[in-house]
Design an enzyme around this catalytic site. Sequence first.
Site, PDB file in Angstrom:
ATOM      1  N   LYS A  58       0.830  -1.214   0.000  1.00  0.00           N
ATOM      2  CA  LYS A  58       0.000   0.000   0.000  1.00  0.00           C
ATOM      3  C   LYS A  58       0.860   1.257   0.000  1.00  0.00           C
ATOM      4  CE  LYS A  58      -2.541  -2.706  -0.479  1.00  0.00           C
ATOM      5  NZ  LYS A  58      -2.540  -4.183  -0.414  1.00  0.00           N
ATOM      6  N   GLU A 212      -3.096 -14.159 -17.603  1.00  0.00           N
ATOM      7  CA  GLU A 212      -4.016 -14.821 -16.667  1.00  0.00           C
ATOM      8  C   GLU A 212      -4.574 -16.088 -17.309  1.00  0.00           C
ATOM      9  OE1 GLU A 212      -5.470 -14.574 -13.453  1.00  0.00           O
ATOM     10  OE2 GLU A 212      -6.535 -16.329 -14.204  1.00  0.00           O
ATOM     11  N   VAL A 246       0.599 -19.960 -19.139  1.00  0.00           N
ATOM     12  CA  VAL A 246       2.049 -19.890 -19.330  1.00  0.00           C
ATOM     13  C   VAL A 246       2.591 -21.300 -19.566  1.00  0.00           C
ATOM     14  CG1 VAL A 246       4.246 -19.289 -18.230  1.00  0.00           C
ATOM     15  CG2 VAL A 246       2.279 -17.779 -17.984  1.00  0.00           C
ATOM     16  N   ARG A 280      -1.500 -18.077  -3.017  1.00  0.00           N
ATOM     17  CA  ARG A 280      -0.675 -18.421  -1.859  1.00  0.00           C
ATOM     18  C   ARG A 280      -1.185 -19.728  -1.267  1.00  0.00           C
ATOM     19  NH1 ARG A 280       2.627 -14.427   0.065  1.00  0.00           N
ATOM     20  NH2 ARG A 280       2.478 -15.129   2.227  1.00  0.00           N
ATOM     21  N   HIS A 452     -23.879  15.937   2.665  1.00  0.00           N
ATOM     22  CA  HIS A 452     -23.721  16.409   1.279  1.00  0.00           C
ATOM     23  C   HIS A 452     -22.676  17.516   1.209  1.00  0.00           C
ATOM     24  CE1 HIS A 452     -24.708  17.557  -2.808  1.00  0.00           C
ATOM     25  NE2 HIS A 452     -24.701  18.825  -2.386  1.00  0.00           N
TER      26      HIS A 452
HETATM   27  P1  FAD Z   1       1.286 -14.294   8.179  1.00  0.00           P
HETATM   28  O1  FAD Z   1       1.090 -12.849   8.105  1.00  0.00           O
HETATM   29  O2  FAD Z   1       1.838 -15.005   6.996  1.00  0.00           O
HETATM   30  O3  FAD Z   1       2.236 -14.533   9.436  1.00  0.00           O
HETATM   31  C1  FAD Z   1       2.721 -15.785   9.784  1.00  0.00           C
HETATM   32  C2  FAD Z   1       4.045 -15.619  10.487  1.00  0.00           C
HETATM   33  O4  FAD Z   1       4.378 -16.874  11.067  1.00  0.00           O
HETATM   34  C3  FAD Z   1       5.191 -15.261   9.565  1.00  0.00           C
HETATM   35  O5  FAD Z   1       5.808 -14.062   9.971  1.00  0.00           O
HETATM   36  C4  FAD Z   1       6.170 -16.438   9.676  1.00  0.00           C
HETATM   37  O6  FAD Z   1       7.522 -16.022   9.722  1.00  0.00           O
HETATM   38  C5  FAD Z   1       5.784 -17.046  11.004  1.00  0.00           C
HETATM   39  N1  FAD Z   1       6.051 -18.478  11.086  1.00  0.00           N
HETATM   40  C6  FAD Z   1       5.719 -19.431  10.189  1.00  0.00           C
HETATM   41  N2  FAD Z   1       6.050 -20.650  10.643  1.00  0.00           N
HETATM   42  C7  FAD Z   1       6.624 -20.459  11.861  1.00  0.00           C
HETATM   43  C8  FAD Z   1       7.176 -21.335  12.821  1.00  0.00           C
HETATM   44  N3  FAD Z   1       7.166 -22.648  12.651  1.00  0.00           N
HETATM   45  N4  FAD Z   1       7.696 -20.787  13.947  1.00  0.00           N
HETATM   46  C9  FAD Z   1       7.689 -19.436  14.133  1.00  0.00           C
HETATM   47  N5  FAD Z   1       7.175 -18.574  13.253  1.00  0.00           N
HETATM   48  C10 FAD Z   1       6.638 -19.073  12.144  1.00  0.00           C
HETATM   49  N6  FAD Z   1      -4.438  -8.884   3.140  1.00  0.00           N
HETATM   50  C11 FAD Z   1      -5.332  -7.909   3.376  1.00  0.00           C
HETATM   51  O7  FAD Z   1      -6.289  -8.125   4.123  1.00  0.00           O
HETATM   52  N7  FAD Z   1      -5.200  -6.665   2.815  1.00  0.00           N
HETATM   53  C12 FAD Z   1      -4.181  -6.373   1.974  1.00  0.00           C
HETATM   54  O8  FAD Z   1      -4.082  -5.248   1.482  1.00  0.00           O
HETATM   55  C13 FAD Z   1      -3.228  -7.380   1.694  1.00  0.00           C
HETATM   56  N8  FAD Z   1      -2.193  -7.134   0.870  1.00  0.00           N
HETATM   57  C14 FAD Z   1      -1.269  -8.121   0.640  1.00  0.00           C
HETATM   58  C15 FAD Z   1      -0.228  -7.848  -0.239  1.00  0.00           C
HETATM   59  C16 FAD Z   1       0.710  -8.828  -0.509  1.00  0.00           C
HETATM   60  C17 FAD Z   1       1.853  -8.513  -1.449  1.00  0.00           C
HETATM   61  C18 FAD Z   1       0.616 -10.093   0.125  1.00  0.00           C
HETATM   62  C19 FAD Z   1       1.648 -11.155  -0.127  1.00  0.00           C
HETATM   63  C20 FAD Z   1      -0.425 -10.376   0.992  1.00  0.00           C
HETATM   64  C21 FAD Z   1      -1.386  -9.394   1.245  1.00  0.00           C
HETATM   65  N9  FAD Z   1      -2.470  -9.631   2.084  1.00  0.00           N
HETATM   66  C22 FAD Z   1      -3.396  -8.651   2.313  1.00  0.00           C
HETATM   67  C23 FAD Z   1      -2.662 -10.935   2.743  1.00  0.00           C
HETATM   68  C24 FAD Z   1      -2.181 -10.866   4.202  1.00  0.00           C
HETATM   69  O9  FAD Z   1      -0.817 -10.508   4.216  1.00  0.00           O
HETATM   70  C25 FAD Z   1      -2.383 -12.200   4.891  1.00  0.00           C
HETATM   71  O10 FAD Z   1      -3.736 -12.594   4.764  1.00  0.00           O
HETATM   72  C26 FAD Z   1      -2.038 -12.113   6.362  1.00  0.00           C
HETATM   73  O11 FAD Z   1      -0.701 -11.717   6.540  1.00  0.00           O
HETATM   74  C27 FAD Z   1      -2.259 -13.465   7.052  1.00  0.00           C
HETATM   75  O12 FAD Z   1      -1.919 -13.357   8.389  1.00  0.00           O
HETATM   76  P2  FAD Z   1      -1.431 -14.630   9.218  1.00  0.00           P
HETATM   77  O13 FAD Z   1      -1.203 -14.127  10.602  1.00  0.00           O
HETATM   78  O14 FAD Z   1      -2.349 -15.755   9.022  1.00  0.00           O
HETATM   79  O15 FAD Z   1      -0.046 -15.073   8.550  1.00  0.00           O
HETATM   80  P1  NAD Z   2      -5.147 -14.708  -6.330  1.00  0.00           P
HETATM   81  O1  NAD Z   2      -5.772 -15.988  -5.989  1.00  0.00           O
HETATM   82  O2  NAD Z   2      -5.835 -13.435  -5.983  1.00  0.00           O
HETATM   83  O3  NAD Z   2      -4.891 -14.638  -7.909  1.00  0.00           O
HETATM   84  C1  NAD Z   2      -4.109 -15.572  -8.567  1.00  0.00           C
HETATM   85  C2  NAD Z   2      -4.458 -15.508 -10.042  1.00  0.00           C
HETATM   86  O4  NAD Z   2      -3.510 -16.266 -10.748  1.00  0.00           O
HETATM   87  C3  NAD Z   2      -5.836 -16.114 -10.345  1.00  0.00           C
HETATM   88  O5  NAD Z   2      -6.562 -15.215 -11.148  1.00  0.00           O
HETATM   89  C4  NAD Z   2      -5.503 -17.404 -11.066  1.00  0.00           C
HETATM   90  O6  NAD Z   2      -6.465 -17.767 -12.022  1.00  0.00           O
HETATM   91  C5  NAD Z   2      -4.190 -17.040 -11.733  1.00  0.00           C
HETATM   92  N1  NAD Z   2      -3.337 -18.177 -12.045  1.00  0.00           N
HETATM   93  C6  NAD Z   2      -3.130 -19.306 -11.305  1.00  0.00           C
HETATM   94  N2  NAD Z   2      -2.239 -20.114 -11.920  1.00  0.00           N
HETATM   95  C7  NAD Z   2      -1.870 -19.473 -13.067  1.00  0.00           C
HETATM   96  C8  NAD Z   2      -0.959 -19.776 -14.118  1.00  0.00           C
HETATM   97  N3  NAD Z   2      -0.254 -20.907 -14.113  1.00  0.00           N
HETATM   98  N4  NAD Z   2      -0.825 -18.889 -15.131  1.00  0.00           N
HETATM   99  C9  NAD Z   2      -1.529 -17.724 -15.140  1.00  0.00           C
HETATM  100  N5  NAD Z   2      -2.405 -17.398 -14.174  1.00  0.00           N
HETATM  101  C10 NAD Z   2      -2.568 -18.244 -13.154  1.00  0.00           C
HETATM  102  O7  NAD Z   2      -3.671 -14.771  -5.708  1.00  0.00           O
HETATM  103  P2  NAD Z   2      -2.570 -13.661  -5.502  1.00  0.00           P
HETATM  104  O8  NAD Z   2      -2.844 -12.467  -6.338  1.00  0.00           O
HETATM  105  O9  NAD Z   2      -1.278 -14.367  -5.615  1.00  0.00           O
HETATM  106  O10 NAD Z   2      -2.788 -13.250  -3.997  1.00  0.00           O
HETATM  107  C11 NAD Z   2      -2.734 -14.252  -2.970  1.00  0.00           C
HETATM  108  C12 NAD Z   2      -3.631 -13.890  -1.844  1.00  0.00           C
HETATM  109  O11 NAD Z   2      -3.092 -12.803  -1.107  1.00  0.00           O
HETATM  110  C13 NAD Z   2      -5.007 -13.416  -2.308  1.00  0.00           C
HETATM  111  O12 NAD Z   2      -5.861 -14.501  -2.453  1.00  0.00           O
HETATM  112  C14 NAD Z   2      -5.440 -12.524  -1.200  1.00  0.00           C
HETATM  113  O13 NAD Z   2      -6.161 -13.261  -0.270  1.00  0.00           O
HETATM  114  C15 NAD Z   2      -4.141 -12.032  -0.579  1.00  0.00           C
HETATM  115  N6  NAD Z   2      -3.959 -10.614  -0.940  1.00  0.00           N
HETATM  116  C16 NAD Z   2      -4.916  -9.730  -0.603  1.00  0.00           C
HETATM  117  C17 NAD Z   2      -4.788  -8.412  -0.946  1.00  0.00           C
HETATM  118  C18 NAD Z   2      -5.863  -7.450  -0.578  1.00  0.00           C
HETATM  119  O14 NAD Z   2      -6.668  -7.793   0.263  1.00  0.00           O
HETATM  120  N7  NAD Z   2      -5.915  -6.275  -1.163  1.00  0.00           N
HETATM  121  C19 NAD Z   2      -3.683  -7.987  -1.661  1.00  0.00           C
HETATM  122  C20 NAD Z   2      -2.730  -8.921  -2.015  1.00  0.00           C
HETATM  123  C21 NAD Z   2      -2.877 -10.239  -1.629  1.00  0.00           C
END
Ligand code: FAD
Ligand code: NAD
Length: 481
Positions: A58, A212, A246, A280, A452
């Site tokens: 963000k 996609e 792909v 993921r 408004h």
């Molecule tokens: P995580 O945040 O993955 O945390 C798990 C933690 O556990 C990690 O730090 C890891 O190091 C630790 N861990 C793992 N195994 C062990 C172990 N055995 N011992 C000790 N520590 C361990 N979600 C949103 O709602 N809004 C968004 O805008 C958004 N943007 C995103 C953008 C990106 C690029 C990505 C990748 C994800 C985004 N997400 C977003 C998804 C969001 O990050 C996840 O849904 C969220 O972090 C999940 O929280 P969690 O606590 O389940 O796991």
């Molecule tokens: P996603 O599930 O949102 O999208 C993955 C896309 O990749 C899908 O449209 C799928 O059809 C496509 N795909 C899968 N295999 C493919 C292939 N071989 N070739 C081409 N396309 C393919 O997953 P993401 O964008 O990786 O994000 C992972 C998760 O992280 C999301 O599901 C979301 O929950 C979380 N996230 C959330 C936010 C947010 O809340 N704003 C932002 C980032 C990530």
Amino acid sequence: MADQYDVIVIGGGPGGYVAAIRAAQLGLKTACIEKRINKQGDPALGGTCLNVGCIPSKALLDSSWKFHEVSDSVAEHGIKVGKPKLDLATMHARKDKIVQQLTGGVAQLFKANGVTWLQGTGKLLAGKKVEYAPADGGDSQELAAENVVLASGSVPVNIPVAEIDDDLIVDSTGALEFDKVPKRLGVIGAGVIGLELGSVWARLGAEVVVIEAVETFLPLVDTQIAKEGLKTFRKQGLDIRLGARVTGTEIKNGKVDVGYADAEGDHSETFDKVIVAVGRRPYTENLLSPDSGVTLDERSFIYVNGQCRTDVPGIFAIGDLVRGPALAHKAIEEGVMVAEVIAGEHTQVNYECVPGVIYTHPEIAWVGKTEQEVKSTGEPYKTGVVPFAANGRALAAGEAAGMVKFVSDEKSDRILGMHVIGPQASELVQQGVVAMEFGATTEDLQLMVFGHPSLSETVHEAALAVDYKAIHVAQRRRKKK
Ligand code: FAD
Ligand code: NAD
């Protein structure tokens, strides 16, 4: 004797750190084991979200939007500036500072609430025991707890046709760190990450092609909203190719050749960088000893019930590790729920009202059911759709693209879903969340007074539109059957 806790949380992301803080607030002796070492080489709390997910993405989305605005849209406001110059190092430094501020803040909250942060790796053993391997290489210890919360989150899915090399082919973490804007950027996957990070680099000047596999754009989003999104993003310059699978990647002369196949045949494109964003998966590597008793479901998520209880009494699992949307706010609320359940309270997460947001521009946000989902039930329903083009505040801000849509039950008038593409959609959708949590009807929203001029007036008008009562758009009433 093993150190004994009321609660041990494994994983310090939004699910885990919130569970730990809430458990400590409730008077439970709590430890949180987190193994993450951040890019500065320091142990860090906050998980994927704070370190390499929600927050840094963000920060870059906001910075890149400002760059785009200065380049392209301030002139129409009568503001003339020269061509802006990008200082990417400063943009990254700002992002890193915000991440450090927030992750450091979680460590402070742990201290303030008396949560013990154990820096290292945790593994669940049988009999509510946890093996803790300290990050500093010290001897492993066996800890004991009345309750264990598994919160180890998720990691990116890898595909063999595009192996991550952390240089030219990267996952979302690598895509937050490019040290120069790629001239041509390939993105595999038009999901949330592909669209958000693709937008960042497109705004900063990259030519972005999104490949996609599926024919339908954003299949989980309301079709009308997704269609508008596709049109808008393509107009913004994202070259989104649907139904494109792909088939392989090859590194040649410091560039990546990507082969893909669609209905028209085989194609190849050359990129400076490629982001793989195809979803993921739950992260369970070395988390469970074979005799822990915890079971996985058919998609390798840890199996839990509605209260996030696993098959083993006293062992809970939350967040990306379990079923449901992989979202930080869903993980957070599950963290609160399990801490309160452990303390003997009866908290429940309402999974029907978890909002989703895609932070593109305009943003896309929704809560509840899409029109296509409601239609498939066969139950009678009604919809109301109003564009922001009819909103004075949106026009004044130069942000009049998009619409608000309600889907309501025909008989009871209860709101079943709210869908937004437009300015501040992430904020506006919360009105739908509150309304649905209170079981509101569209009439309830129709009878409320909205300030408004405000963007929220389009929420009001969309609720009115459900019953053909919108004032600022012309509506033709359907004939009663
Ligand atoms: P995580 O945040 O993955 O945390 C798990 C933690 O556990 C990690 O730090 C890891 O190091 C630790 N861990 C793992 N195994 C062990 C172990 N055995 N011992 C000790 N520590 C361990 N979600 C949103 O709602 N809004 C968004 O805008 C958004 N943007 C995103 C953008 C990106 C690029 C990505 C990748 C994800 C985004 N997400 C977003 C998804 C969001 O990050 C996840 O849904 C969220 O972090 C999940 O929280 P969690 O606590 O389940 O796991
Ligand atoms: P996603 O599930 O949102 O999208 C993955 C896309 O990749 C899908 O449209 C799928 O059809 C496509 N795909 C899968 N295999 C493919 C292939 N071989 N070739 C081409 N396309 C393919 O997953 P993401 O964008 O990786 O994000 C992972 C998760 O992280 C999301 O599901 C979301 O929950 C979380 N996230 C959330 C936010 C947010 O809340 N704003 C932002 C980032 C990530």
